[in-house]
Design an enzyme around this catalytic site. Sequence first.
Site, PDB file in Angstrom:
ATOM      1  CG  ASP A 140      -2.233  -0.530  -3.125  1.00  0.00           C
ATOM      2  OD1 ASP A 140      -2.210   0.558  -2.406  1.00  0.00           O
ATOM      3  OD2 ASP A 140      -3.388  -1.321  -2.540  1.00  0.00           O
ATOM      4  CG  ASP A 192      -2.474   3.958  -2.142  1.00  0.00           C
ATOM      5  OD1 ASP A 192      -3.087   3.908  -3.320  1.00  0.00           O
ATOM      6  OD2 ASP A 192      -2.488   3.409  -1.409  1.00  0.00           O
ATOM      7  CB  SER A 215      -0.816   0.029   1.169  1.00  0.00           C
ATOM      8  OG  SER A 215      -1.820   0.899   1.304  1.00  0.00           O
ATOM      9  CG  ASP A 225      -5.956   0.601  -1.735  1.00  0.00           C
ATOM     10  OD1 ASP A 225      -5.021   1.594  -1.450  1.00  0.00           O
ATOM     11  OD2 ASP A 225      -5.784  -0.422  -0.977  1.00  0.00           O
TER      12      ASP A 225
END
Length: 570
Positions: free
Chosen positions: A302, A300, A143, A304
């Site tokens: 990834d 960010d 993340s 999400d």
Amino acid sequence: MSVMELYNVWCDHATDDPDLQTELKSIAGKEDEISDRFYRDLEFGTGGLRGVLGAGTNRMNIYTVRRATQGLANYVKKSFDQPSVAISYDSRNKSDVFAKAAAGVLAANGIKVHIYNELMPTPCLSWAVRALKCSAGIMVTASHNPAKYNGYKAYGADGCQITLEVAEAVITEINSLDMFSDVKYEDFDKAMADGMIAYIEQPVIEEYFQNVLAQGINTKLCADSGLKIVYTPLNGTGNKPVREILKRIGISDVTVVSEQENPDGNFPTCPYPNPEIREALNLGLQYCDKVKPDLLLATDPDCDRVGIAVPDGDDYALFSGNEVGALLTEYICSQRVKNGTMPKDPIVVKTIVTTDLIAAIAKEYGLQMIEVLTGFKFIGEQIGLLEAKGEEKRYVFGFEESYGYLAGTYVRDKDAVVASMLICEMAAYYRTQGISLLQARENLYKKYGVFRHSLQSFAFEGETGMKKMNSLMESLRNEQPKSIGGLEVVSVSDYLTSETTNKQTGAKAAITLPKSNVLVFDLAEGAKVVIRPSGTEPKIKCYYTSIGKTMDDALVTEKKLQDDFGKIFQ
């Protein structure tokens, strides 16, 4: 087996990745360095693995990934007749290597693998699981953590991160495995040639985009709104999908931060690639000084989570996740009521650490508000429960304070692609009304009152840090404060004992949510402090809520709460 015995085993057997051998040789004779890498197994928590990259049982490497995947494979084979698993990965160092390592283990176990042929966002993994009717999913990501981290998130057949029960079953499988002798593995290229691994094809990705677009409300006005955007994917997976979705709704004036445009797991211009913090957005803000956009958008690694900044005089104001979530909730609800698309018995879902302002908005528009534990999988779980009853259309919106949002039920995790689209649509709509997002936020405060929220994180690195973190939580649980920041503690909710205690009357009430290591201190004047250890990092997180007639009033209360409660961790 002792730490040194483990170290020697790894020196002899961890030969598939030359980087690991180099590291192991470099720490020879350094007891502290060896101990930190081998004193425990990297914990497979309720969502998966996350840790520092490197050699050892307490690090993220191809061996810890293979072992975790073998445990997942064992569970999947017991639970499904013809199992299959979808895999995606982000831009972090070794993410592609770990994704292929996981695929090789699954293939060796006779499990069909569907993997993206390039890095893709976390919500696209959730979508692939659902679209391809897979038994499970794996997302390789850490993340928004610093570059030294990577991670591995496991998903169930519903496209949601695995439930607590499934996590326990997978953990039991993992704990029974030897890192080297009990793991099956097949070469990625051979498994692909044999048909056990296949790349996810473009029609699946296109269907994802169509589902995102379907969540729009006023997208037709975007093209002529004159909205100007600066966007940074923070060297992550958002670059292609976010730009594609903005192009499709007609937002063409998009300036991309070139230094952060392409994938780079070292994150050279944003060492902590977290859109929640200003430092990660510094370069984007420099672009704003030149471009003068209506909005800075940042996703960010990834993709999400999404953060924003908006013009505020000569500067740019960063909005919190609570503020963006509240603005989106107000916008979606008001517009759906206005155009007659609000479903019957609508529902909005938030986590227990997310702003209580949502309760006021839900009441205004006649929505039921559901609160869940921290973690977006619990929001996804609520969508699944609605779907099981044929009532998924009741779900209107869900979000958590840590910049995660989801409209629609096509995936079961937070989605920065759809959130980016809706944020831009919202900004475009208000722009056509002569209202900036800053003004929209002020209007929200005037309508519902000022809800101020902040977060303090206290890091506890290494073996000794973990022990101290556990000790502090236990101490707070057993020696509860009577007041915080000069405000009386009205009630204490302990989600580990599933009990709320009224400190004035002594009355107790049951908490129906799953057990979790969370303490909530409800204070006088509507203030609140929530404390919990992070599920993904060696940190304790403290969430503060203060309410005031003005922002200045709320800020004064907030500072008192932070100063007083923060002393516990100094």
